[in-house]
Scaffold this motif. Sequence first.
Motif, PDB file in Angstrom:
ATOM      1  N   ARG A 200      46.697  84.023  24.672  1.00 36.79           N
ATOM      2  CA  ARG A 200      47.203  83.776  26.022  1.00 36.79           C
ATOM      3  C   ARG A 200      46.319  84.455  27.065  1.00 36.79           C
ATOM      4  O   ARG A 200      45.895  83.836  28.043  1.00 36.79           O
ATOM      5  CB  ARG A 200      48.644  84.277  26.145  1.00 36.79           C
TER       6      ARG A 200
ATOM      7  N   ARG B 114      48.204  77.889  32.250  1.00 37.69           N
ATOM      8  CA  ARG B 114      49.157  77.722  33.354  1.00 37.69           C
ATOM      9  C   ARG B 114      49.282  78.990  34.183  1.00 37.69           C
ATOM     10  O   ARG B 114      49.377  78.937  35.421  1.00 37.69           O
ATOM     11  CB  ARG B 114      50.524  77.305  32.813  1.00 37.69           C
ATOM     12  N   THR B 115      49.289  80.132  33.514  1.00 35.30           N
ATOM     13  CA  THR B 115      49.393  81.404  34.239  1.00 35.30           C
ATOM     14  C   THR B 115      48.218  81.590  35.185  1.00 35.30           C
ATOM     15  O   THR B 115      48.386  82.006  36.349  1.00 35.30           O
ATOM     16  CB  THR B 115      49.454  82.585  33.253  1.00 35.30           C
TER      17      THR B 115
ATOM     18  N   GLU C 254      49.772  78.448  27.673  1.00 41.09           N
ATOM     19  CA  GLU C 254      50.499  79.370  28.550  1.00 41.09           C
ATOM     20  C   GLU C 254      49.531  80.151  29.425  1.00 41.09           C
ATOM     21  O   GLU C 254      49.777  80.361  30.623  1.00 41.09           O
ATOM     22  CB  GLU C 254      51.358  80.318  27.715  1.00 41.09           C
TER      23      GLU C 254
ATOM     24  N   THR D  85      49.697  76.780  21.672  1.00 36.54           N
ATOM     25  CA  THR D  85      50.801  77.103  22.585  1.00 36.54           C
ATOM     26  C   THR D  85      50.452  78.281  23.480  1.00 36.54           C
ATOM     27  O   THR D  85      50.672  78.244  24.700  1.00 36.54           O
ATOM     28  CB  THR D  85      52.074  77.408  21.789  1.00 36.54           C
TER      29      THR D  85
END
Length: 350
Positions: free
Chosen positions: A168, A206-207, A203, A199
Amino acid sequence: MTTIYDVAKAASVSPKTVSRVLNGDAPVKAETRDAVEEAIRLLGYVPSSAARTMRSNRSGLVGLVTGAISLAPQSTDVAGLPEIFIVQGIQRSMELFGMTLLISDTGGRSERVPPLIRTFTEHRVEGLIYVASHHQSVVLPDLPQSTRLVLVNCFDDRQTPAVVPDDREGQRRLVREIAARGHTRIAYLSLSPSLVATTLRKEGYRTALDEAGLPYDPDLVAVGETSADDPSSEIMRQEVERLFSLAEPPSVICCGNDRMAMRLYGVLRSSGYEVPRQVSVAGYDDYRLITETLFPPLTTVELPYVAMGERGSDRLLSLIGGSDPAQGDPERIAGDVVWRDSVVDRTRHS
């Protein structure tokens, strides 16, 4: 075979004195030590590690279970990087602490894991490290409660100490850097949806958009491969055509890993797009065999396998020393962005 008694006789000392010299557990006069060491050298005496282990309950051995050796040539389709880089990090750290690493390879067969672990425990290893081929959840056999185990590149439901990549954060760092260089239409071409990393990286994507004040557009997110075992350029070609048919096409495409980016270079060029003049491309992993040989060299983010291996070793050594908590959430290691020429800095070309 030379024994400790032969050494004692040659040095004119008692066997107990020879033992003190070998183990360093009691003071010995310098001249006596010199005599013992000279006798050891002349007789070619090799101390018994098994005997020392029985006395001290320390073997100096660590077991490592991995598929890195047998699967190295083919594991990159899923992992991006071969897990041998993790093993190298573990080996480097263990050497610094004088530990001996025993490596057993699974040959890609999960059923081999339980007997390999059992064999290691029978040989009195002080701890075990299990290295997975890519970031995933694993189920390992039940082990004796006293077994010290650390997972690397994977995690389980038992809260076994684990070290995993921070997928992430890695993707967030990369997209943040791209946005900072003036890109507002950033597409993401993902790996197989079945992978844990997919996944997490979505994330992070998008962050980073949120932090840059950019809207999330689901039309800019595409699947670059539907199966980790069968990456197909045809799927990618269809998605690229769709992306460039949008009213506002992307100025940069981020890929799930460097191998995907390499395939994307080919798809773009066969479709008449020039990298990076017409569209920029970024990868993930920093697999230098790819990133530094592509033209233009590929902007990417590091998959910190060596650092993960070193940290996994540190965790295990702490467990052996009794100073590391036995359970907890996986420790995440993030990689750095590696900026090369495949992404245009639009702040300099505006």
